[in-house]
Scaffold this active site. Structure first.
Site, PDB file in Angstrom:
ATOM      1  N   GLU A   1       3.433 -63.661  15.223  1.00 12.93           N
ATOM      2  CA  GLU A   1       4.480 -63.246  16.166  1.00 12.93           C
ATOM      3  C   GLU A   1       5.092 -64.422  16.906  1.00 12.93           C
ATOM      4  O   GLU A   1       6.266 -64.414  17.231  1.00 12.93           O
ATOM      5  CB  GLU A   1       3.895 -62.247  17.175  1.00 12.93           C
ATOM      6  CG  GLU A   1       4.888 -61.815  18.233  1.00 12.93           C
ATOM      7  CD  GLU A   1       4.417 -60.605  19.017  1.00 12.93           C
ATOM      8  OE1 GLU A   1       4.823 -60.493  20.181  1.00 12.93           O
ATOM      9  OE2 GLU A   1       3.674 -59.781  18.474  1.00 12.93           O
ATOM     10  N   LYS A   2       4.289 -65.438  17.170  1.00  7.46           N
ATOM     11  CA  LYS A   2       4.760 -66.563  17.971  1.00  7.46           C
ATOM     12  C   LYS A   2       4.019 -67.831  17.540  1.00  7.46           C
ATOM     13  O   LYS A   2       2.946 -67.752  16.917  1.00  7.46           O
ATOM     14  CB  LYS A   2       4.555 -66.285  19.461  1.00  7.46           C
ATOM     15  CG  LYS A   2       3.112 -66.005  19.827  1.00  7.46           C
ATOM     16  CD  LYS A   2       2.931 -65.655  21.281  1.00  7.46           C
ATOM     17  CE  LYS A   2       3.035 -64.206  21.593  1.00  7.46           C
ATOM     18  NZ  LYS A   2       1.998 -63.355  21.015  1.00  7.46           N
TER      19      LYS A   2
ATOM     20  N   ASP B   1       1.364 -59.038  17.280  1.00  2.54           N
ATOM     21  CA  ASP B   1       0.408 -58.574  18.281  1.00  2.54           C
ATOM     22  C   ASP B   1      -0.024 -57.149  17.953  1.00  2.54           C
ATOM     23  O   ASP B   1       0.761 -56.361  17.407  1.00  2.54           O
ATOM     24  CB  ASP B   1       1.043 -58.602  19.676  1.00  2.54           C
ATOM     25  CG  ASP B   1       1.099 -60.007  20.257  1.00  2.54           C
ATOM     26  OD1 ASP B   1       0.468 -60.910  19.685  1.00  2.54           O
ATOM     27  OD2 ASP B   1       1.775 -60.199  21.286  1.00  2.54           O
TER      28      ASP B   1
ATOM     29  N   ASP C   1       0.059 -54.266  19.049  1.00  3.42           N
ATOM     30  CA  ASP C   1       0.653 -53.227  19.886  1.00  3.42           C
ATOM     31  C   ASP C   1       1.943 -52.755  19.233  1.00  3.42           C
ATOM     32  O   ASP C   1       2.335 -53.241  18.171  1.00  3.42           O
ATOM     33  CB  ASP C   1       0.898 -53.715  21.325  1.00  3.42           C
ATOM     34  CG  ASP C   1       1.793 -54.935  21.410  1.00  3.42           C
ATOM     35  OD1 ASP C   1       2.495 -55.252  20.413  1.00  3.42           O
ATOM     36  OD2 ASP C   1       1.827 -55.591  22.464  1.00  3.42           O
TER      37      ASP C   1
ATOM     38  N   TYR D   1      -2.019 -67.399  27.174  1.00  2.00           N
ATOM     39  CA  TYR D   1      -0.734 -66.710  27.046  1.00  2.00           C
ATOM     40  C   TYR D   1      -0.419 -65.909  28.313  1.00  2.00           C
ATOM     41  O   TYR D   1      -1.207 -65.051  28.727  1.00  2.00           O
ATOM     42  CB  TYR D   1      -0.783 -65.784  25.832  1.00  2.00           C
ATOM     43  CG  TYR D   1       0.498 -65.032  25.582  1.00  2.00           C
ATOM     44  CD1 TYR D   1       1.625 -65.697  25.113  1.00  2.00           C
ATOM     45  CD2 TYR D   1       0.582 -63.667  25.812  1.00  2.00           C
ATOM     46  CE1 TYR D   1       2.809 -65.006  24.875  1.00  2.00           C
ATOM     47  CE2 TYR D   1       1.758 -62.968  25.578  1.00  2.00           C
ATOM     48  CZ  TYR D   1       2.862 -63.648  25.114  1.00  2.00           C
ATOM     49  OH  TYR D   1       4.030 -62.969  24.887  1.00  2.00           O
TER      50      TYR D   1
ATOM     51  N   ARG E   1       2.281 -63.804  29.239  1.00  2.00           N
ATOM     52  CA  ARG E   1       3.027 -62.538  29.311  1.00  2.00           C
ATOM     53  C   ARG E   1       2.111 -61.362  28.961  1.00  2.00           C
ATOM     54  O   ARG E   1       2.398 -60.572  28.076  1.00  2.00           O
ATOM     55  CB  ARG E   1       4.232 -62.581  28.371  1.00  2.00           C
ATOM     56  CG  ARG E   1       5.260 -63.638  28.751  1.00  2.00           C
ATOM     57  CD  ARG E   1       6.310 -63.789  27.666  1.00  2.00           C
ATOM     58  NE  ARG E   1       7.280 -64.820  27.995  1.00  2.00           N
ATOM     59  CZ  ARG E   1       8.519 -64.595  28.397  1.00  2.00           C
ATOM     60  NH1 ARG E   1       8.946 -63.357  28.545  1.00  2.00           N
ATOM     61  NH2 ARG E   1       9.345 -65.588  28.671  1.00  2.00           N
TER      62      ARG E   1
END
Length: 663
Positions: A7-8, A102, A104, A320, A322
């Site tokens: 994702e990142k 992630d 989710d 991380y 956020r």
């Protein structure tokens, strides 16, 4: 070649570090043996603008509404085209693809939409990582799942994105068009999240403006008992004129009693003692940190987010940021003492706190079952050198480290005493607190909440040394600040009456997400709906008029709860089309309710009241940033035909902020 799409970048690095072969960095990806790890930069794709479906939608017209695509389209974000090209090239070489978003709903969407957009037809495995420690990532790599199992989660996230687009595009265009008729220049942005947040502020401001103070009166008596002195407060009976909180509205009874009190004898009628053990505050989620940093250091929510990003990316001092989670993986217990020792060495404050910690302790913060897609904010273990950071960065870092160090302190133990006295057949009350074990409390404050009472025994005598009536006045509620508005968004269930809706909102994240709450506030400021007055956030005339011209349901948080219920049903394999169909039907009614006369009246009414003035530094023409009209953030023609664009601050590529303009 096995291709893992994270994702990142930070997740990609953690995955590559857990592979058996040392990874080599290339432009946009990492190579470790026969495995290549690449990454998204948040959302690489976004919902296409209306004119991508039909050029006729480029000019804004009422008879086009509601705009409902028959076949949905995505388009690359401008700043993400380079990384999208990297992934496209790697997919052509891949034999196996692993989705590493992630774990989710949004993480599922973010990577899967890229895989599908780029035309991959093969099977996809799913890697679920919620702890970036190398052993945890290695274990996750050893238990890959079939991505097909997560299709309902993907459909729920996709439905949310499309619903936000439909809602934001159509209501923004409808109200912008009636705004033109009402003489308002620019775009009037409406969104599922931002508009209820604005509604919170508007209603709070109106409560303050309409507040009529009234006097009330309190009577205290200074008492002597065997063990010392204390102050007690009269509890007037129901025969007196009281408000709903039991406050005395007439001074005369208090004056008459005060004149008789001095020198009077009484007794302790009851003593209630309760010992409490209070665990340390949990490590921070982003929103919890934003609330505390605003209160302690006067930082805006956006400033805290920006500082955290620098601490994470540039200085690599924190995990991380956020995150919506306040718990830590149990596995971290074995490594964190060493990391804290390294992190705290160069700072006397942190080093002092760490010296008082018992690193063999285990608080309730260590709980794998409560760790979601991310864990709580924590130091990484890199040495903290305050001289290399700004004072604000150092302040925020100390807060993050403090809440983790506090987990190794004993609970705060207090003895709370509530006593009642009977004097001249009237009741008086006093309360106090004694700290038995300070535990973690000195890391947070040295102030006592309430001074302790002297030792008291039921039935013992007391003597009145002095008494006085104090005149007080009721005060209006405080205006929202960054801290209190973030807290309201986190705990939005408090602002609704329906018990089922309250439960849904308590079970979800509230309004917005950890990373978008700050940008929502900034967006409302940029669009001229809110203005800062000192620390207070106040609604402007435009913000008040917009809320008053909209159907009440649009400016309240209940819709978010309703959507969450339906999205949860999709996650449990309900048909996504029924959710979108119901929304489209709702939009017909909402768009049809747009009334230029009602908006004109709302503007006139707002003009006649004491509105917060627009800030010269922040206020633009209505809609000078028009991201409320779409998910794209690319800018489009405003109501006057001029081009506008999202500010660079809100355009950053991150999945949490993507599309928020329409929410």
């Amino acid at each position: 070649m096995r291709l893992i799409i994270a994702e990142k970048p930070s997740l990609a690095r953690a995955i590559a570090a857990a592979l058996p072969t040392t990874a080599k960095r290339q432009e946009g990806y990492l190579v470790a043996g026969d495995t290549t790890v690449t990454w998204c930069l948040g959302h690489l794709l976004e919902q296409a603008p209306p004119d991508a479906y039909d050029p006729a939608y480029k000019p804004w017209r009422r008879d086009h509404l509601p705009i409902v695509p028959s076949r949905w389209k995505l388009t690359p974000r401008p700043r993400a085209r380079g990384q999208l090209s990297v992934i496209r090239s790697l997919l052509k070489q891949a034999s196996v693809v692993v989705h590493a978003g992630d774990p989710d709903r949004e993480g599922q969407l973010l990577v899967q939409e890229v895989i599908e957009y780029l035309g991959w037809k093969g099977a996809v495995a799913r890697l679920l990582v919620n702890d970036l420690n190398r052993p945890a990532v290695a274990r996750a790599l050893a238990r890959l799942e079939d991505n097909a199992l997560f299709q309902p989660l993907y459909q729920a996230a996709e439905s949310r994105a499309r619903a936000d687009w439909l809602y934001g595009i159509n209501l923004t265009r409808a109200w912008t068009l009636i705004g033109r008729q009402a003489g308002i220049d620019g775009v009037l942005s409406v969104g599922r999240v931002q508009t209820p947040v604005l509604g919170l502020v508007v209603r709070r401001d109106e409560e303050i403006r309409r507040f009529v103070p009234y006097p009330f009166h309190v009577l205290w008596a200074d008492l002597s008992v065997a063990a010392g002195t204390l102050r007690a407060w009269w509890v007037p009976g129901e025969q007196h004129r009281l408000d709903e909180r039991g406050r005395l509205l007439e001074r005369t009874p208090a004056e008459a009693l005060a004149q008789r009190l001095v020198g009077a004898q009484g007794l302790v009628s009851s003593v209630e003692t309760r010992q409490r053990r209070q665990a340390p505050p949990l490590p921070y989620s982003l929103s919890a940190l934003q609330v505390d940093a605003a209160r302690r250091h006067g930082l805006s929510a956006k400033a805290v987010l920006d500082i955290c990003q620098r601490l994470y990316e540039r200085h690599q001092l924190i995990t991380y940021p956020r995150s919506d989670c306040r718990y830590l993986p149990e596995e971290h217990l074995t490594t964190l003492p060493r990391q804290l020792a390294s992190a705290c060495t160069n700072d006397p404050t942190l080093a002092g706190w760490l010296r008082g910690a018992d690193l063999s302790r285990r608080s309730k913060a260590w709980n794998d079952k409560k760790v979601s897609a991310h864990h709580a904010l924590a130091p990484t273990g890199r040495p903290f050198e305050p001289a290399r950071l700004s004072s604000q960065e150092a302040d925020v870092y100390r807060l993050i480290a403090r809440n983790v160090i506090a987990q190794f302190y004993p609970p705060l133990e207090t003895c709370e005493v509530k006593a009642e006295f009977l004097i001249l057949e009237e009741r008086f009350r006093a309360s106090g607190q004694q700290v038995l074990v300070p535990g973690w409390k000195p890391l947070f404050t040295t102030r006592e909440e309430a001074p302790p009472l002297p030792a008291l025994n039921q039935g013992e005598a007391c003597h009145v040394n002095a008494a006085e009536v104090e005149d007080k006045e009721t005060t209006p509620p405080e205006p929202f600040t960054d801290a209190s508005l973030i807290k309201a968004m986190m705990n939005i269930a408090r602002y609704v009456d329906d018990p089922d809706v309250r439960k849904t909102l308590r079970d979800t994240d509230g309004l917005g997400t950890e990373a978008t709450r700050a940008s929502i506030i900034e967006t409302l400021l940029d669009r001229g709906y809110l203005v800062r007055q000192g620390k207070a956030l106040r609604a402007t005339r435009l913000g008040v008029a917009l809320i008053h011209s909209l159907p009440e349901a649009v400016s309240r948080p209940e819709r978010t709860a309703l959507w969450e219920q339906r999205l949860e049903a999709i996650t449990n394999q309900a048909d996504p089309s029924s959710f979108i169909d119901a929304l489209v039907q709702d939009l017909h009614g909402l768009v049809g309710s747009a009334d230029a006369a009602a908006l004109s009246q709302a503007m006139a009414t707002a003009q006649g009241e004491s509105m917060a003035p627009a800030s010269k530094g922040r206020r633009r023409k209505a809609g000078a940033s028009n991201t409320g009209a779409s998910n794209t953030g690319k800018g489009r023609k405003s109501a006057k035909g001029t081009r506008s664009s999202r500010s660079s601050k809100t355009r950053r590529t991150s999945r949490q902020t993507s599309g928020e303009g329409s929410r």
